[in-house]
Design an enzyme around this catalytic site. Structure first.
Site, mmCIF file in Angstrom:
data_model
loop_
_atom_site.group_PDB
_atom_site.id
_atom_site.type_symbol
_atom_site.label_atom_id
_atom_site.label_comp_id
_atom_site.label_asym_id
_atom_site.label_seq_id
_atom_site.Cartn_x
_atom_site.Cartn_y
_atom_site.Cartn_z
ATOM 1 N N SER A 45 0.826 -1.201 0.000
ATOM 2 C CA SER A 45 0.000 0.000 0.000
ATOM 3 C C SER A 45 0.870 1.265 0.000
ATOM 4 O O SER A 45 1.664 1.463 -0.918
ATOM 5 C CB SER A 45 -0.967 -0.050 1.185
ATOM 6 O OG SER A 45 -1.969 0.931 1.077
ATOM 7 N N ASP A 55 -9.935 -5.162 -4.053
ATOM 8 C CA ASP A 55 -9.401 -4.130 -3.167
ATOM 9 C C ASP A 55 -10.348 -2.924 -3.179
ATOM 10 O O ASP A 55 -10.548 -2.297 -4.214
ATOM 11 C CB ASP A 55 -8.005 -3.714 -3.658
ATOM 12 C CG ASP A 55 -7.247 -2.872 -2.645
ATOM 13 O OD1 ASP A 55 -7.894 -2.131 -1.877
ATOM 14 O OD2 ASP A 55 -6.010 -2.955 -2.627
ATOM 15 N N HIS A 72 -7.840 -5.514 0.155
ATOM 16 C CA HIS A 72 -6.648 -4.714 0.450
ATOM 17 C C HIS A 72 -5.824 -5.455 1.496
ATOM 18 O O HIS A 72 -5.875 -5.156 2.697
ATOM 19 C CB HIS A 72 -7.049 -3.325 0.945
ATOM 20 C CG HIS A 72 -5.903 -2.355 0.959
ATOM 21 N ND1 HIS A 72 -5.299 -1.903 -0.194
ATOM 22 C CD2 HIS A 72 -5.240 -1.759 1.987
ATOM 23 C CE1 HIS A 72 -4.325 -1.062 0.119
ATOM 24 N NE2 HIS A 72 -4.269 -0.963 1.435
#
Length: 229
Positions: free
Chosen positions: A120, A176, A208
């Site tokens: 991320s 996600d 995610h």
């Protein structure tokens, strides 16, 4: 405020260390968390000759969390691709990342034997590291990651055509809901259009998050890019 937090290490498991991997965690996490998360995905995320570093981001105010203090690599206006990057915040973490790499360089590990990557926001930091701050790195990987539409990374690549940059491995889940797959794919395609060579893998039924399959892809890629020497 810009100093890194705790540094967690997976030591090389046999031969003399000849390479390093730096794995950046996502926003609000820590180096200890991502190290444990990776270990749960692939129990032996270690290499005979490679030291793996899991640094912790500095604790600082984070705008998407209402200005609350959080372990984040840099601040940003919102979790969307259409906002400008906070370049002053990126400049502060640039100093810390360069110091981290220099420590490895001073220990005898050249940049072309160092891979950076992350999850991320950590993957976004890896993009800035490999494509703005140290183009000699052996590779960049990013899991569920992104760059904003007008990122300084794109500007760097546009202004330095013909330069050789580290290869890229990018992985993203197709479910996600924080960093949508489309955002990750657009990031990859933009980087590719600006001369970055790499691969993009879509993970089915993954939100995610990391998963075992994706971490195994990263491990095999590291083995390929950082052979024992």
């Amino acid at each position: 405020m810009s100093k890194l937090g705790a540094l967690h290490i997976t030591k090389h498991s046999g031969a003399k260390q000849t390479a390093t991997v730096i794995f950046f965690h996502g926003s609000g996490s820590t180096g200890a968390d991502i190290k444990e998360w990776v270990r749960l995905m692939v129990e032996q995320f270690s290499f005979p000759h490679v030291k793996v570093l899991f640094p912790t981001a500095p604790l600082q105010p984070y705008t998407p969390a209402g200005g609350m203090m959080s372990n984040v690599w840099f601040d940003r206006a919102n979790i969307t691709p259409d906002v400008p990057e906070k370049l002053d915040s990126l400049a502060r973490i640039e100093t810390e990342v360069k110091n981290l790499i220099k420590t490895e360089n001073d220990a005898g590990i050249p940049s072309d034997r160092i891979i950076v990557g992350g999850f991320s926001m950590g993957g976004a930091l890896a993009f800035h590291t490999g494509y703005r701050w140290d183009r000699k790195l052996a590779g960049v990987f990013a899991f569920s990651s992104f760059l904003n539409y007008n990122s300084a990374v794109y500007d760097e690549l546009k202004n330095n055509t013909g330069v050789t940059y580290p290869p890229l491995l990018q992985i993203h889940g197709n479910q996600d809901d924080l960093v949508p797959l489309k955002w990750g794919e657009e990031t990859y395609q933009k980087l590719k259009s600006l001369g970055i060579q790499g691969s993009f893998f879509v993970q089915e039924r993954l939100g995610h998050s990391l998963n075992r399959r994706g971490i195994k892809i990263i491990k095999d890629w590291i083995d390929e890019k950082l052979p024992n020497s």
